[in-house]
Design an enzyme around this catalytic site. Structure first.
Site, PDB file in Angstrom:
ATOM      1  N   ASP A   1       0.744  -1.488  -0.185  1.00 55.38           N
ATOM      2  CA  ASP A   1      -0.172   0.119  -0.034  1.00 55.38           C
ATOM      3  C   ASP A   1       0.745   1.366  -0.367  1.00 55.38           C
ATOM      4  OD1 ASP A   1      -2.178   1.833   0.314  1.00 55.38           O
ATOM      5  OD2 ASP A   1      -2.857   1.193   1.902  1.00 55.38           O
ATOM      6  N   ILE A   2       1.193   1.722  -1.173  1.00 52.41           N
ATOM      7  CA  ILE A   2       2.065   2.849  -1.130  1.00 52.41           C
ATOM      8  C   ILE A   2       1.729   4.213  -2.250  1.00 52.41           C
ATOM      9  CG2 ILE A   2       4.398   1.285  -1.209  1.00 52.41           C
ATOM     10  CD1 ILE A   2       4.372   1.645  -4.601  1.00 52.41           C
ATOM     11  N   LYS A   3       0.618   4.293  -2.823  1.00 56.29           N
ATOM     12  CA  LYS A   3      -0.176   5.068  -3.606  1.00 56.29           C
ATOM     13  C   LYS A   3       1.069   6.250  -4.147  1.00 56.29           C
ATOM     14  CE  LYS A   3      -3.876   5.037   0.187  1.00 56.29           C
ATOM     15  NZ  LYS A   3      -3.965   4.030   0.974  1.00 56.29           N
ATOM     16  N   ARG A   4       1.808   5.358  -4.602  1.00 53.09           N
ATOM     17  CA  ARG A   4       2.541   5.782  -5.196  1.00 53.09           C
ATOM     18  C   ARG A   4       1.500   6.482  -6.699  1.00 53.09           C
ATOM     19  NH1 ARG A   4       4.909   5.727  -0.763  1.00 53.09           N
ATOM     20  NH2 ARG A   4       7.140   4.690  -1.031  1.00 53.09           N
TER      21      ARG A   4
ATOM     22  N   THR B   1      -0.722   0.345  -4.675  1.00 52.67           N
ATOM     23  CA  THR B   1      -2.134   0.890  -4.781  1.00 52.67           C
ATOM     24  C   THR B   1      -1.255   1.936  -5.381  1.00 52.67           C
ATOM     25  OG1 THR B   1      -1.007   1.794  -2.421  1.00 52.67           O
ATOM     26  CG2 THR B   1      -3.506  -0.125  -2.510  1.00 52.67           C
TER      27      THR B   1
END
Lengths: 300, 300
Positions: A97-100, A125
């Protein structure tokens, strides 16, 4: 190529739709274990390994929230890497879950970071703000190594109303526009179970829109946050599934802290990681059964 | 409290508006130096330290793109940490280009990660997709330690047309809505030079909108990418400044690779990091002078 999204679909069919969120912070760890550990990062690693051990038979997948590990610097990221490795060695899918989200050439660097090497995960993510040229480069890893991603569409926080909910002149809301682009991606690159190799993040906090989102994103596998602590119930999550599959429902705090209520009634110092993991497993089973009851059994 | 945004303003007044982007990858490093280094991460660190040494007198600040370092795993992030430390020890502002964006409690974890400890920077870049509750938690670090941030508003990549450019039913485009929220933030928390402690990322690739964006975001300090390799010219960047200040213009490839054309005419193996840094400095001065000529001298 076996896409990870197909593996995940099969895991949900076999084990139910619960994704265990390892958003682990020191406060969630039994005090006796915290004292025993040489460092905060070490305490978190020991807790994670026990948690994985105790829940592996019932978790469809794990999601590891990198923010909790970045916060501890290099030592934290070492724990992050070891946590991912432990999950992957068991053959269970793991979502980073890194939302890069960054321009194309940087997207490729980030993809190398999180789809290979120390931080290799099965899924990531991604955040879509900068547009599809920040998403598409990641797709090259689907054909190369089966990798998948979940792109933020409509999240479970209150602030989603600021931008995700903005109504567009061309119709629909911003999150619909993201969904449309993702459905296009999915149409072009799907696994054997009919879901795109890249899916979407949809919070289960807004019941009234769930059916429409599920219908429109028929070929999108969903990563569903917002369950439990954030207010989503089993019925809300079930509305975002499709015959009990097509999505995984994440829970973090409610599982990691499941040992706390019982411990409060006795000496909390007697709780260790193994007992915490047992409590997490019981909470996981309860959650899985509640979602199954609401959604009907998973189609196999 | 001395806000970093004020320090940055003063750096621009003294040294001009160029931000040196350390998006360093192995291909940018002179081959002889690459061979000499024990590892890729080591080669990048040596190159960065030489670059900083050679440009510190003329750079307003540095921006370090974490994707390039994450791509090399733990060793890469060690180089990232050491690069930040080297810049901060010289008292020069450094922007961590991390484009993070997550729910409130995770925003606080990320803030701890990038405003303290191994990865401490003076500024970060943030992505606004999830809404203002993913941005505001970072603000607590402005009063605590002077820290600042630049929030993605209108970026310099082609894909920005996908979502940032969407016209809203309520008027304006999505990026305008982000700008309005940021201007509200800035109105509530400004430094002595009149700029908000959090600013915005505005690419200098769309000349026709520059004047309107500058006028509307009067109190927003801009981080301006897109110069050079991405197509922006000195005149475009100048339009986003205000009396030659109020923004920093980032250049990365055009500075880091400045040694290449001359090297191509002789034996490239004779180029070392010191010569690469000298070439970067010459390119920086040229860029600074071009922007100054277009914008007029910086107001002090």
């Amino acid at each position: 190529m076996i896409y990870n999204m197909d593996t995940l679909y099969e895991a949900v069919a076999a084990k139910g739709p619960v994704c265990v969120g390892l958003d682990t912070v020191a406060d969630y760890i039994p005090p006796a274990e915290r004292r025993k550990a040489a460092s905060e990062a070490g305490a978190i690693l020991a807790f994670n390994l026990a948690l994985i051990d105790g829940t592996a038979d019932a978790a469809a997948c794990y999601k590891v929230q990198i923010a909790c590990y970045e916060a501890l610097g290099l030592a934290g990221l070492e724990t992050y890497a070891k946590t991912l490795r432990c999950i992957r060695e068991r053959g269970i899918p793991v979502i980073a879950d890194i939302k890069r989200g960054d321009i194309a050439d940087m997207a490729l660097r980030y993809a190398a970071a999180h789809f290979s090497g120390d931080f290799e995960a099965d899924f990531v993510t991604l955040s879509p703000y900068m547009g599809m040229d920040s998403i598409e480069p990641w797709l090259s890893w689907a054909d190369k190594a089966g990798k998948g991603a979940f792109v933020l569409m409509r999240t479970s926080n209150r602030g989603m109303r600021d931008f995700e909910y903005q109504e567009l002149k061309s119709g629909g809301r911003l999150y619909d526009a993201v969904g449309t682009k993702l459905a296009e991606l999915a149409a072009g690159r799907s696994g054997v179970h009919g879901y795109g190799v890249f899916g979407a993040v949809i919070g289960c906090t807004e019941r009234e829109e769930a059916a429409a989102i599920r219908k429109k994103g028929r070929n999108l596998f969903f990563l569903i946050p917002g369950y439990g602590a954030q207010g989503g119930a089993a019925e809300d999550a079930a509305l975002l599934l499709c015959d009990g599959n097509g999505g995984v429902v994440n829970a973090s705090r409610s599982l990691l802290r499941a040992w706390m209520p019982a411990a409060a009634e006795e000496d909390p110092d007697r709780v260790n990681n193994v007992r915490a993991a047992e409590a997490a497993r019981r909470a996981l089973i309860e959650m899985r059964d509640a979602i199954r009851a609401a959604a009907g059994p998973a189609k196999t």
